[in-house]
Write an enzyme that holds these catalytic residues in place. Structure first.
Site, PDB file in Angstrom:
ATOM      1  N   GLY A  54     -12.898  46.022  32.227  1.00 60.75           N
ATOM      2  CA  GLY A  54     -13.029  45.567  30.849  1.00 60.75           C
ATOM      3  C   GLY A  54     -12.712  44.098  30.601  1.00 60.75           C
ATOM      4  O   GLY A  54     -13.109  43.207  31.357  1.00 60.75           O
ATOM      5  N   SER A  68      -4.673  43.844  18.777  1.00 57.99           N
ATOM      6  CA  SER A  68      -5.928  44.392  18.254  1.00 57.99           C
ATOM      7  C   SER A  68      -5.925  44.290  16.744  1.00 57.99           C
ATOM      8  O   SER A  68      -4.867  44.321  16.109  1.00 57.99           O
ATOM      9  CB  SER A  68      -6.031  45.861  18.664  1.00 57.99           C
ATOM     10  OG  SER A  68      -7.087  46.487  17.988  1.00 57.99           O
ATOM     11  N   TYR A 101      -1.760  54.073  18.395  1.00 57.45           N
ATOM     12  CA  TYR A 101      -2.429  52.870  18.891  1.00 57.45           C
ATOM     13  C   TYR A 101      -2.180  51.692  17.935  1.00 57.45           C
ATOM     14  O   TYR A 101      -1.804  50.602  18.357  1.00 57.45           O
ATOM     15  CB  TYR A 101      -3.926  53.114  19.074  1.00 57.45           C
ATOM     16  CG  TYR A 101      -4.636  51.947  19.715  1.00 57.45           C
ATOM     17  CD1 TYR A 101      -4.431  51.649  21.064  1.00 57.45           C
ATOM     18  CD2 TYR A 101      -5.474  51.116  18.977  1.00 57.45           C
ATOM     19  CE1 TYR A 101      -5.069  50.550  21.659  1.00 57.45           C
ATOM     20  CE2 TYR A 101      -6.105  50.022  19.562  1.00 57.45           C
ATOM     21  CZ  TYR A 101      -5.903  49.751  20.904  1.00 57.45           C
ATOM     22  OH  TYR A 101      -6.516  48.656  21.486  1.00 57.45           O
TER      23      TYR A 101
END
Ligand SMILES: NC(=O)c1ccc[n+]([C@@H]2O[C@H](COP(=O)([O-])OP(=O)(O)OC[C@H]3O[C@@H](n4cnc5c(N)ncnc54)[C@H](OP(=O)(O)O)[C@@H]3O)[C@@H](O)[C@H]2O)c1
Length: 308
Positions: free
Chosen positions: A18, A144, A170
């Site tokens: 990734g 994120s 998350y």
């Protein structure tokens, strides 16, 4: 040579796939010494060979560690310290996302929190002495935009024993790691350490292996992901801001910021909390205490030095 332009020793965690793999490729192309970390020996070696083949840069090293375990983080940082006399850049990129049922590591910590939050906290602390030996070091941590998806932080249940859901786990793990990096920046400044900068980045949505495990465990998410596909970019695109913050001379000296899409991000103040930052730092400090050893240069200096 301008210090910002010299060849750097750069450690990238989660570089076996990734965004991390693409970050390694871009930085190896610039001629730096790259340490690619992964958790799977064969996959990590293959990723390393892929970077060497594509760049002709043979100064690319592979290292393996399961960052969900603090004992492994310690072994990994010892290994790095035994091999390299200093480190110029640490890219805390490794990350994971899990299913709708809460899972814990062999050391008893919620898995998402262990990999996305505890590991960068511990690794950054352990590698600080090595980073301080660089004339100009950078710590770049991949968070994120999902830091907003958990809603209001639940600071009396940080590892979500009573309140677990996948989006919360998350989202909070990314909010908390960003807060920790803000603390690192503040504590370094308070300690008078001027040669180490700390920034957080977000890569945007990129097609990677990130959702692999959460999709396997929560297949009902698949239609949502398909709807989201038109907005998703490549891993190479996702790596751009990490690459910029890791080595570009234009951001030399920039510290304590959150960047995404190659720019400093505007942050809604409602996501910032000095009280929250302090509590997360103290929680991680307590959990990691048995693993920090002598390298814990910034731990415990908060009370006097960090703005309250
Ligand atoms: N993709 C996105 O849209 C997106 C958006 C926002 C933020 N991010 C963040 O970007 C970072 C990179 O993720 P990615 O999207 O590139 O996902 P990815 O392809 O799954 O890469 C994650 C990397 O972390 C490694 N890793 C996972 N668990 C680990 C563990 N326990 N110990 C050691 N290494 C571990 C993986 O190893 P393996 O190769 O063995 O799996 C892989 O190298 C993560 O921090 C992620 O949260 C991604």
């Amino acid at each position: 040579m301008n210090d910002a332009r010299r060849s750097k020793i750069i450690l990238i965690t989660g570089a076996s796939s990734g965004i991390g793999k693409r970050t390694a490729l871009a930085l190896a192309t610039q001629g730096h010494v790259i340490i690619m970390h992964g958790r799977n020996p064969r996959k990590t070696r293959e990723a390393r060979d892929w970077v060497v083949d594509r760049t002709g840069n043979h100064n690319v090293h592979a290292r393996v560690a399961d960052l969900s375990l603090m004992s492994e983080v310690v072994r990994f940082s010892d290994d790095i310290a035994a091999t390299f006399d200093h480190l110029d850049v640490l890219v805390n990129n490794a990350g994971g996302q899990f299913g709708s049922v809460r899972e814990t590591t062999a050391e008893g910590h919620e898995k998402t929190f262990a990999i996305n939050t505890l590991a960068p906290f511990l690794l950054t602390n352990l590698l600080l002495p090595l980073l301080e030996r660089s004339p100009s070091a950078r710590i770049v941590t991949v968070a994120s935009e999902s830091y907003r998806q958990g809603g209001r932080p639940i600071l009396d249940d940080i590892e979500l024993e009573r309140n677990y859901s996948m989006p919360r786990a998350y989202g909070f793990s990314k909010l908390y790691v960003w807060w920790l990096m803000r603390q690192f920046d503040a504590r370094l400044k308070a300690a008078g350490i001027r040669n180490v900068t700390v920034n957080t980045v977000e890569p945007g949505s990129a097609v990677t292996g990130l959702q692999r495990e959460s999709l396997r465990k929560t297949p009902w998410m698949l239609p949502l992901l398909i709807l989201w596909l038109p907005f998703v970019r490549t891993a190479r695109h996702g790596a751009r801001t990490s690459v910029l913050m890791a080595a570009d001379p234009s951001v030399e000296g920039v510290s304590g910021e959150f960047w995404g899409n190659m720019r400093r991000k505007r942050i809604n103040a409602k996501w910032l909390s000095e009280e929250g930052e302090r509590r997360i730092w103290e929680y991680c400090e307590r959990v990691c205490a048995p693993y920090l050893g002598d390298a814990a240069v910034l731990v415990g200096q908060g009370e006097g030095g960090v703005p309250a």
